[in-house]
Motif scaffolding. Structure first.
Motif, PDB file in Angstrom:
ATOM      1  N   TRP A   1     -27.897  26.446  32.337  1.00 52.73           N
ATOM      2  CA  TRP A   1     -29.122  26.302  33.139  1.00 52.73           C
ATOM      3  C   TRP A   1     -30.308  26.057  32.219  1.00 52.73           C
ATOM      4  N   HIS A   2     -31.071  25.022  32.499  1.00 52.39           N
ATOM      5  CA  HIS A   2     -32.237  24.724  31.659  1.00 52.39           C
ATOM      6  C   HIS A   2     -33.235  23.820  32.365  1.00 52.39           C
ATOM      7  N   SER A   3     -34.435  23.856  31.820  1.00 52.36           N
ATOM      8  CA  SER A   3     -35.430  22.831  32.076  1.00 52.36           C
ATOM      9  C   SER A   3     -35.479  22.040  30.783  1.00 52.36           C
ATOM     10  N   ASP A   4     -35.640  20.730  30.847  1.00 57.78           N
ATOM     11  CA  ASP A   4     -35.473  19.912  29.646  1.00 57.78           C
ATOM     12  C   ASP A   4     -36.546  20.174  28.586  1.00 57.78           C
ATOM     13  N   THR A   5     -36.079  20.345  27.375  1.00 60.43           N
ATOM     14  CA  THR A   5     -36.886  20.371  26.142  1.00 60.43           C
ATOM     15  C   THR A   5     -38.193  21.168  26.264  1.00 60.43           C
TER      16      THR A   5
ATOM     17  N   PHE B   1     -33.434  11.971  40.186  1.00 67.33           N
ATOM     18  CA  PHE B   1     -34.780  11.990  39.602  1.00 67.33           C
ATOM     19  C   PHE B   1     -35.311  13.393  39.830  1.00 67.33           C
ATOM     20  N   TRP B   2     -35.441  14.186  38.739  1.00 66.97           N
ATOM     21  CA  TRP B   2     -35.900  15.563  38.923  1.00 66.97           C
ATOM     22  C   TRP B   2     -37.288  15.789  38.346  1.00 66.97           C
ATOM     23  N   ASP B   3     -37.971  16.712  38.990  1.00 63.48           N
ATOM     24  CA  ASP B   3     -39.265  17.200  38.506  1.00 63.48           C
ATOM     25  C   ASP B   3     -38.962  18.340  37.551  1.00 63.48           C
TER      26      ASP B   3
ATOM     27  N   GLN C   1     -34.875  23.562  37.550  1.00 61.24           N
ATOM     28  CA  GLN C   1     -33.921  23.585  36.440  1.00 61.24           C
ATOM     29  C   GLN C   1     -32.639  22.913  36.899  1.00 61.24           C
ATOM     30  N   HIS C   2     -31.785  22.593  35.940  1.00 65.50           N
ATOM     31  CA  HIS C   2     -30.508  21.993  36.311  1.00 65.50           C
ATOM     32  C   HIS C   2     -29.404  22.474  35.366  1.00 65.50           C
ATOM     33  N   ASN C   3     -28.177  22.282  35.815  1.00 62.23           N
ATOM     34  CA  ASN C   3     -27.007  22.741  35.066  1.00 62.23           C
ATOM     35  C   ASN C   3     -25.809  21.876  35.451  1.00 62.23           C
TER      36      ASN C   3
ATOM     37  N   HIS D   1     -26.878   7.551  32.047  1.00 62.53           N
ATOM     38  CA  HIS D   1     -28.027   7.011  31.315  1.00 62.53           C
ATOM     39  C   HIS D   1     -29.284   7.704  31.787  1.00 62.53           C
ATOM     40  N   ARG D   2     -30.065   8.143  30.831  1.00 58.64           N
ATOM     41  CA  ARG D   2     -31.200   8.984  31.182  1.00 58.64           C
ATOM     42  C   ARG D   2     -32.494   8.432  30.610  1.00 58.64           C
ATOM     43  N   ILE D   3     -33.532   8.394  31.434  1.00 59.63           N
ATOM     44  CA  ILE D   3     -34.883   8.055  30.970  1.00 59.63           C
ATOM     45  C   ILE D   3     -35.778   9.267  31.219  1.00 59.63           C
TER      46      ILE D   3
HETATM   47 MN    MN Z   1     -31.175  18.471  31.093  1.00 64.52          MN
END
Ligand code: MN
Ligand code: OGA
Length: 277
Positions: free
Chosen positions: A100-104, A245-247, A252-254, A267-269
Motif C-alpha cells: 500500500w502506498h501513495s507514489d513517491t 488515472f489516480w489522484d 493510495q494503491h496496492n 505504461h505509466r505517466i
Molecule cells: Mn504506485
C-alpha cells in the motif's frame, strides 16, 4: 454530481468510477477534459476501458492535466522518457510497488497523479486495490485527528519496496545513490477540493518529526491498518485496453501480486504535484 459529456459508473461507495463516452485516442475538447478532471476529484481514481492508445496519445492525454515528471526509480521507454514501464516478468517474484502506498511521497513535491495503461496482462490476477484517504481521515476519532494535525511525517525511499522490486534493476533502474527523504504533514489539505486526507503510507512513511521510534512505530502501524479498511477501498480488474488515472494526493494503491509465472506490463505517466500542506 452529473456530467454532460461523459458517464461515470462507481466501482464502490468509497472511490473509483469507470468513465464511459470518451475515446482517449482522439483530441478532446476543454469541456470533456474539465469533466474528466471533475470525475477524478470526485471519485479519487477513474478507469477507462477498451481504449487503444499509442504512447503518443497517452502523452497527449496526460499533458491536458498538467506537467509531466519522470519517475525517479525507473528509466523511461526508449524515445519516451516520460513513460515509465511498470513490469513484472515471468521469472520474477516481487511486483513493482507491491505494498500500500501513495507514489513517491519521499519527494518534496509528490505527483498529483498518474495515468497507467495496461499493455500486457496475466491470464488472471494482477488487479489493483485503491483506498480513499479522505474517507480514512474522516473516520478517525476526534482525538486522533487533533493529534495528527500537529504531526509531520517523514517519508523515505529507503523503505521503498518499489526500488527493490525488480530482480533485473541493474539493467533498467536508474541509480539512486542516497535514499530520498521528505517531510510532509500527516494530514494534508487537497489543493483542489479543500478536503483533508490522511497522508502517511506503509510504502514510504518511516516516522514523525521529533518523535521517538518507540512512539511513532505503533502509531504508524495503527494508521496503516486503519487507512486500508475494506470499506475505504475498491478493486480494479484490468482488461487489455484498461487505463487507470489516480489522484495521488487523496488515494493510495496496492497492486496484488497473485500471478507468478506470468508477465504483466503497464505504461505509466506521472503528473507533477505541489508541496503538500
Ligand atoms: Mn504506485
Ligand atoms: C504505480 C503502481 C500499480 C499497478 O505505477 O505507481 O503502483 O497496478 N502500479 O501496477
Amino acid at each position: 454530481m452529473t456530467f454532460d459529456t461523459i458517464q461515470a459508473i462507481p466501482l464502490s461507495p468509497a472511490l473509483g468510477a469507470e468513465i464511459g463516452g470518451v475515446d482517449l485516442s482522439r483530441p478532446l475538447d476543454d469541456g470533456v477534459i474539465g469533466e474528466i478532471r471533475r470525475a477524478l476529484l470526485q471519485f479519487g481514481v477513474i478507469f477507462f476501458q477498451d481504449q487503444d492508445i499509442t504512447p503518443e496519445q497517452h502523452l497527449a492525454f496526460a499533458r491536458r492535466f498538467g506537467d509531466l515528471v519522470t519517475y525517479p526509480m525507473v528509466k523511461g521507454l526508449d524515445g519516451y522518457p516520460e513513460i515509465a514501464p511498470v513490469i513484472k516478468l515471468e521469472h520474477e517474484t516481487d511486483n513493482f510497488g507491491g505494498i500500500w502506498h501513495s507514489d513517491t511521497t519521499y519527494l518534496p513535491q509528490p505527483p498529483m497523479g498518474a495515468i497507467l495503461v495496461a499493455r500486457e496482462l496475466p491470464p488472471e490476477g494482477g488487479d489493483t486495490l485503491f483506498a480513499n484517504m479522505v474517507m480514512a481521515y474522516e473516520a478517525l476519532p476526534d482525538d486522533m485527528k487533533e493529534k495528527l494535525s500537529e504531526l509531520i511525517a517523514i517519508n523515505s525511499s529507503a523503505k521503498d519496496h518499489v526500488a527493490k522490486s525488480r530482480e533485473d534493476r541493474q539493467k533498467d533502474m536508474v541509480d539512486v545513490p542516497e535514499p530520498l527523504s521528505a517531510d510532509h504533514p500527516a494530514v494534508r489539505t487537497h489543493p483542489e477540493t479543500g478536503l483533508k486526507s490522511l497522508y502517511v503510507n506503509r510504502g514510504h512513511t518511516v516516522g514523525f518529526k521529533g518523535m521517538a521510534e518507540d512512539e511513532s512505530a505503533p502509531l504508524l502501524e495503527e494508521l496503516f491498518e486503519h487507512q486500508i479498511r475494506q470499506e475505504f477501498t475498491c478493486r480494479f480488474q484490468w482488461r487489455p485496453g484498461s487505463i487507470a488515472f489516480w489522484d495521488n494526493r487523496s488515494t493510495q494503491h496496492n497492486p496484488i501480486n497473485d500471478y507468478h509465472g506470468h508477465r504483466r506490463v503497464m505504461h505509466r505517466i506521472t503528473l507533477a504535484g505541489d508541496v503538500p500542506v
